[in-house]
Design a protein around this motif. Structure first.
Motif, PDB file in Angstrom:
ATOM      1  N   GLY A   8       1.094  -5.532  -7.071  1.00  0.00           N
ATOM      2  CA  GLY A   8       0.412  -4.516  -6.285  1.00  0.00           C
ATOM      3  C   GLY A   8       0.670  -4.550  -4.792  1.00  0.00           C
ATOM      4  N   GLY A   9       1.393  -5.558  -4.330  1.00  0.00           N
ATOM      5  CA  GLY A   9       1.672  -5.633  -2.905  1.00  0.00           C
ATOM      6  C   GLY A   9       2.666  -4.565  -2.473  1.00  0.00           C
ATOM      7  N   GLY A  10       2.904  -4.508  -1.169  1.00  0.00           N
ATOM      8  CA  GLY A  10       3.843  -3.536  -0.640  1.00  0.00           C
ATOM      9  C   GLY A  10       3.745  -3.434   0.857  1.00  0.00           C
ATOM     10  N   LEU A  11       4.428  -2.429   1.388  1.00  0.00           N
ATOM     11  CA  LEU A  11       4.432  -2.153   2.825  1.00  0.00           C
ATOM     12  C   LEU A  11       3.488  -0.984   3.091  1.00  0.00           C
ATOM     13  CD1 LEU A  11       5.595  -2.450   5.692  1.00  0.00           C
ATOM     14  CD2 LEU A  11       7.454  -0.923   4.967  1.00  0.00           C
ATOM     15  N   VAL A  12       2.574  -1.172   4.033  1.00  0.00           N
ATOM     16  CA  VAL A  12       1.600  -0.132   4.342  1.00  0.00           C
ATOM     17  C   VAL A  12       1.353  -0.122   5.847  1.00  0.00           C
ATOM     18  CG1 VAL A  12      -0.373  -1.673   3.983  1.00  0.00           C
ATOM     19  CG2 VAL A  12      -0.658   0.790   3.665  1.00  0.00           C
ATOM     20  N   GLN A  13       1.003   1.030   6.364  1.00  0.00           N
ATOM     21  CA  GLN A  13       0.697   1.125   7.795  1.00  0.00           C
ATOM     22  C   GLN A  13      -0.704   0.597   8.079  1.00  0.00           C
ATOM     23  OE1 GLN A  13       1.398   5.284   8.822  1.00  0.00           O
ATOM     24  NE2 GLN A  13       3.380   4.715   9.705  1.00  0.00           N
ATOM     25  N   SER A  14      -0.903   0.181   9.301  1.00  0.00           N
ATOM     26  CA  SER A  14      -2.231  -0.272   9.734  1.00  0.00           C
ATOM     27  C   SER A  14      -3.269   0.810   9.432  1.00  0.00           C
ATOM     28  CB  SER A  14      -2.194  -0.563  11.234  1.00  0.00           C
ATOM     29  OG  SER A  14      -3.442  -1.034  11.677  1.00  0.00           O
ATOM     30  N   GLY A  15      -4.395   0.387   8.859  1.00  0.00           N
ATOM     31  CA  GLY A  15      -5.431   1.323   8.451  1.00  0.00           C
ATOM     32  C   GLY A  15      -5.325   1.778   7.011  1.00  0.00           C
ATOM     33  N   GLY A  16      -4.229   1.468   6.369  1.00  0.00           N
ATOM     34  CA  GLY A  16      -4.013   1.881   4.990  1.00  0.00           C
ATOM     35  C   GLY A  16      -4.707   0.977   3.984  1.00  0.00           C
ATOM     36  N   SER A  17      -4.448   1.258   2.702  1.00  0.00           N
ATOM     37  CA  SER A  17      -5.097   0.536   1.611  1.00  0.00           C
ATOM     38  C   SER A  17      -4.079   0.096   0.568  1.00  0.00           C
ATOM     39  CB  SER A  17      -6.141   1.427   0.932  1.00  0.00           C
ATOM     40  OG  SER A  17      -7.168   1.797   1.820  1.00  0.00           O
ATOM     41  N   LEU A  18      -4.413  -0.978  -0.110  1.00  0.00           N
ATOM     42  CA  LEU A  18      -3.653  -1.459  -1.263  1.00  0.00           C
ATOM     43  C   LEU A  18      -4.628  -2.058  -2.262  1.00  0.00           C
ATOM     44  CD1 LEU A  18      -0.582  -3.357   0.296  1.00  0.00           C
ATOM     45  CD2 LEU A  18      -0.479  -1.276  -1.082  1.00  0.00           C
TER      46      LEU A  18
END
Length: 121
Positions: A8-18
């Motif tokens: 479930g990990g990944g690259l996300v922008q600040s403020g995003g969700s995972l």
């Protein structure tokens, strides 16, 4: 035999969700507390959230109010989840699941491959 698989990990922008998932097989995982750990580059692995078998939760101050841990016990398997909201760059790390009851033992050294979470500015 113990086995854990994180995803479930990944690259996300600040403020995003995972949302992270963990499938853990082995009788000890069914009867013990479970937790999510993370390890950032050049830092020690740390416990960020834990949950008891009856659903009581505990969070590190750095993630309190932003992360939510949950678990689902089925026969011979424990599914552990971590909903991560309002992500910050300092949340960047490899995330692992395990049982704190065994991790505190210096002789215990079983870990899954982890899942990378990267939060960009």
């Amino acid at each position: 035999q113990l086995q854990v698989v994180e995803s479930g990990g990944g690259l996300v922008q600040s403020g995003g969700s995972l949302r992270l998932s963990c499938a853990a097989s082995g009788p000890v995982f069914e009867i013990y507390d479970m937790g999510w750990y993370r390890q950032a580059p050049e830092k020690e692995r740390e416990l960020v959230a834990s949950i008891t078998t009856d659903g009581s939760t505990n969070y590190d101050d750095s993630v309190k109010g932003r992360f939510t841990i949950s678990r689902d016990n089925t026969k011979n398997m424990v599914y552990l989840y971590l909903q991560m909201n309002s992500l910050k760059p300092e949340d960047t790390a490899v995330y692992y699941c395990n049982t704190p009851r065994l991790v505190v033992n210096p002789a215990y050294n079983y870990w899954g491959q982890g899942t990378q979470v990267t939060v960009s500015e």
